[in-house]
Design an enzyme around this catalytic site. Structure first.
Site: not given
Ligand code: SF4
Length: 480
Positions: A18, A45, A118-119, A258, A264, A307, A369-370, A406, A455, A458
């Site tokens: 969000c 969002g 947001n989160g 992230c 993106y 993006s 693409d992203d 994620c 992070c 994913c």
């Molecule tokens: S797992 Fe991927 S989408 Fe989730 S916070 Fe980490 S980098 Fe972002």
């Protein structure tokens, strides 16, 4: 990136992505400023928008839909007050019912208090159940309501008496593994908090008009900005009519920004995590180009807009090949991933992109693409390009293969639904009907996102246990 409804991946968590905004405006009518900012944060969002504004007394106004429709100009003009918070929402777990639209407002001990966030709060439902057993009532199922009710339950005093440290301590002890940016509005005061891992961005701006907080600095565009500060992981800010104070409330064993915010989610015009989003995407495109085989040739390259745009420019410049707009995005359509139901997404793809035949017919195309998630969007687009006469379509993703879920608020499908999970590039190309597919190698992501503070989980096949980090709340004497 085209994500999917993922309500059942792991039972004990909720998901959100969000945008938040809020602060203090000297003009006495902050509501139109909030609306303007939310329009610029709309990409975060699109299901609903809301604001809560006033001074001692707060007026809450929220509706489903895009900001322009949800927040009627004639109505918000009449919401007076110097203080306020706003929110744009993408729901997954909480559902898109009106009760779950943010901000949440509660009347407690003769005072209004409101909150937006947001989160993602892992195990939020457990806290909800605990509070319900203690007699707390909930109007919806969103985690923002859980945060607000848990503050009320823990602090047991008038919201105007909640200090920054009180709220920070409560967030630390109740949501130790949360990935959140919380914005809270009590009597003539707005406070915001970014969790110690720093998964989501949070920006502050001192402007001629007042002091403001936003998920991305693009939210401040149009204001007379004097100073922008990125709120660091474990930091927050307290805003009153006397000014602002940035404070540290927790230190992290590990910062985990992230990377998908950069790849993106965020606006290309934003600067978050101390980086220009546009520049990062441009660099990713260049690196991807350098990963091409020496004998690979093509006629033209273009992005899946928007993006992929900066990435495609970087890709073309690195290879010295022409860039063009082979796909035009219908700007009146919503972003496909923001829609939480898959059937809405598929229909959106066909309405969202329009092929430019003159740039496609008879050509060997690289489509940038992203990311590729389920692959459903990519196969639709490849089909669209081939129907428009493309000789070959080579799909390129500037993110590495997504092979994991994620836990931090991004709604990614189950592993089995992910197109890259346990599949080779050739198998993926076949599935989406492309002539070839290539992803940015995971190790090259560090060329742009250096250091340990990102992070990237994913892209890595980890177990759920590996997601748990340790937060160390600062001692009281350490709180500045
Ligand atoms: S797992 Fe991927 S989408 Fe989730 S916070 Fe980490 S980098 Fe972002």
């Amino acid at each position: 990136m085209h994500l999917a409804n993922n309500k059942n991946i792991i039972d004990d968590k909720v998901h959100e992505e969000c945008g938040i905004f809020g602060g203090y405006c000297q003009c006495g009518n902050i509501a139109p400023y909030i609306k303007c900012a939310l329009l610029k944060l709309q990409h975060r969002g699109q299901e609903s928008a809301g604001l809560c504004a006033g001074d001692k007394k707060q007026t809450l106004y929220k509706n489903p839909g895009l900001v322009s429709l949800a927040l009627n100009d004639a109505e918000i003009k009449n919401i007076s007050g110097n203080f306020g918070i706003g929110h744009v929402r993408y729901s997954t777990f909480g559902g898109d019912d009106k009760e779950n639209i943010q901000p949440f407002k509660v009347f407690y001990m003769d005072e209004d208090v409101s909150l937006a966030h947001n989160g993602n709060i892992p195990q939020a439902h457990k806290i909800r159940e605990k509070l319900k057993q203690q007699g707390e009532k909930f109007s919806g199922s969103s985690d923002s309501e859980i945060i607000l009710k848990s503050l009320i339950f823990s602090l047991k005093k008038k919201p105007s008496e909640w200090s920054f440290d009180d709220v920070a301590q409560c967030l630390n002890s109740n949501f130790p593994h949360g990935a959140y940016c919380v914005i809270l509005y009590t009597k003539e005061r707005v406070m915001a908090f970014r969790d110690a891992f720093g998964y989501r961005p949070l920006m502050f701006a001192r402007c001629k008009q007042g002091d403001f907080i936003a998920s991305e600095d693009v939210g401040f565009f149009g204001l007379d900005i004097e100073r922008v500060i990125e709120i660091a992981p474990g930091q927050g800010v307290e805003i009153t009519c006397k000014g602002y104070e940035v404070k540290t409330f927790a230190k992290s064993e590990k910062i985990s920004q992230c990377v998908f915010e950069q790849i993106y989610f965020a606006s290309a015009a934003s600067n978050i995590f101390s980086k220009s989003v546009y520049a990062a995407r441009y660099e990713l495109g260049k690196i991807l180009a350098k990963c091409e085989d020496k004998d690979f040739s093509h006629d033209v390259a273009f992005p899946v807009p928007d993006s992929g745009l900066a990435c495609a420019i970087g890709y073309c410049e690195a290879l010295g090949v022409p860039f063009c707009h082979g796909l035009i995005r219908n700007v009146w359509m919503e972003r496909s991933f923001i829609q939480p139901q898959q059937n809405k997404r598929n229909k959106n793809v066909r309405l969202k992109f329009i092929p430019v035949k003159s740039e496609i017919e008879g050509k060997k195309i690289v489509l940038i693409d992203d990311s590729l998630v389920r692959g459903t969007t990519s196969s639709e687009i490849v089909k669209m390009l081939k129907n428009a006469g493309a000789a070959e379509v080579h799909m390129r993703s500037v993110s590495p293969k997504i092979i994991n879920n994620c836990l931090w608020g991004v709604d990614i499908p189950t592993k089995e639904e992910l197109i890259s999970y346990n599949k080779t590039d050739e198998q993926i190309a076949k599935q989406i009907g492309a002539d070839s597919v290539k992803f940015l190698p995971l190790e090259r992501l560090s060329d742009v996102f250096e250091g340990e503070m990102w992070c990237k989980k994913c892209f890595i096949n980890t177990s759920a246990d590996d997601f748990v980090n340790v937060r160390t709340p600062l001692g009281k004497e350490e709180i500045k």
